[in-house]
Write an enzyme that holds these catalytic residues in place. Structure first.
Site, PDB file in Angstrom:
ATOM      1  N   ASP A  71       0.233   7.222   5.942  1.00 47.88           N
ATOM      2  CA  ASP A  71       0.802   6.199   6.792  1.00 47.88           C
ATOM      3  C   ASP A  71      -0.291   5.201   7.154  1.00 47.88           C
ATOM      4  O   ASP A  71      -1.471   5.573   7.246  1.00 47.88           O
ATOM      5  CB  ASP A  71       1.409   6.790   8.066  1.00 47.88           C
ATOM      6  N   THR A  72       0.107   3.959   7.336  1.00 49.94           N
ATOM      7  CA  THR A  72      -0.821   2.884   7.685  1.00 49.94           C
ATOM      8  C   THR A  72      -0.286   2.148   8.897  1.00 49.94           C
ATOM      9  O   THR A  72       0.906   1.828   8.950  1.00 49.94           O
ATOM     10  CB  THR A  72      -0.967   1.897   6.505  1.00 49.94           C
TER      11      THR A  72
END
Length: 190
Positions: A71-72
């Site tokens: 995830d970013t």
């Protein structure tokens, strides 16, 4: 020969980046709640999401292969900027980022056989000042709609980045070096 892994992500950017590592993978479909918890710090949030995606992916396929989740997030002034919900939300994000420095945190996790390997990569992105016209034109390009923080460094939004301190591939969505290190640890443990 590398072990095939599951990738718990529909992101075309993550698919492309993982392919650069010459890692055989197949997409694993998952559904996880991505809401930020009320008192959760940004780095705890992104790490929790990566872990949850990896573990949910592993469970979804019955543990038949390792699963990578990632995830970013984009963070400015301790505020997490998700994907813009509409044009007004996007414009507010761009005004916040304009002429400032923000952080991009990408977490990667690999779950398999009750084990979890994980890594967090943090980068600092220096944005140029943006005019209203630049912001409007960028929205009209269609690119920002599905991007954390409302921009893609690998696309048109890259023109707003004065410079980057950290990992370019992590800002895109998957840190290549760190992911490769995790995959090597996984292979060594088999």
């Amino acid at each position: 020969m590398k072990t095939t892994i599951g990738l718990a992500s529909a992101s075309p950017r993550r698919h492309e980046l993982l392919s650069l590592l010459q890692q055989p993978f197949e997409r694993v479909s998952i559904d996880v709640d991505e809401r930020l918890l009320p008192t959760e710090a940004a780095v705890d949030y992104v790490q929790r999401l990566a872990r949850t995606k990896a573990e949910a992916g592993c469970a979804a396929i019955g543990g038949r292969m390792p699963v990578l989740g990632a995830d970013t997030i984009v963070v400015i002034d301790n505020k997490v900027l998700g994907k813009p919900v509409d044009e007004a939300d996007f414009k507010a994000m761009m005004q916040l980022l304009s002429g400032t420095v923000h952080q991009v945190h990408t977490a990667v996790a690999i779950a398999w056989q009750g084990r979890l390997l994980e890594q967090l990569v943090s980068s600092r992105v220096h944005f140029a000042p943006l005019s209203e016209q630049m912001i409007t034109d960028y929205w009209r390009s269609g690119e920002p709609a599905d991007k954390a923080g409302g921009y893609g460094i690998q696309g048109i939004g890259g023109r707003f980045v004065r410079y980057l301190e950290g990992s370019y591939s992590a800002v895109v969505g998957l840190p290549l070096y760190e992911t490769d290190q995790l995959l090597q640890q996984l292979e060594a443990a088999e």
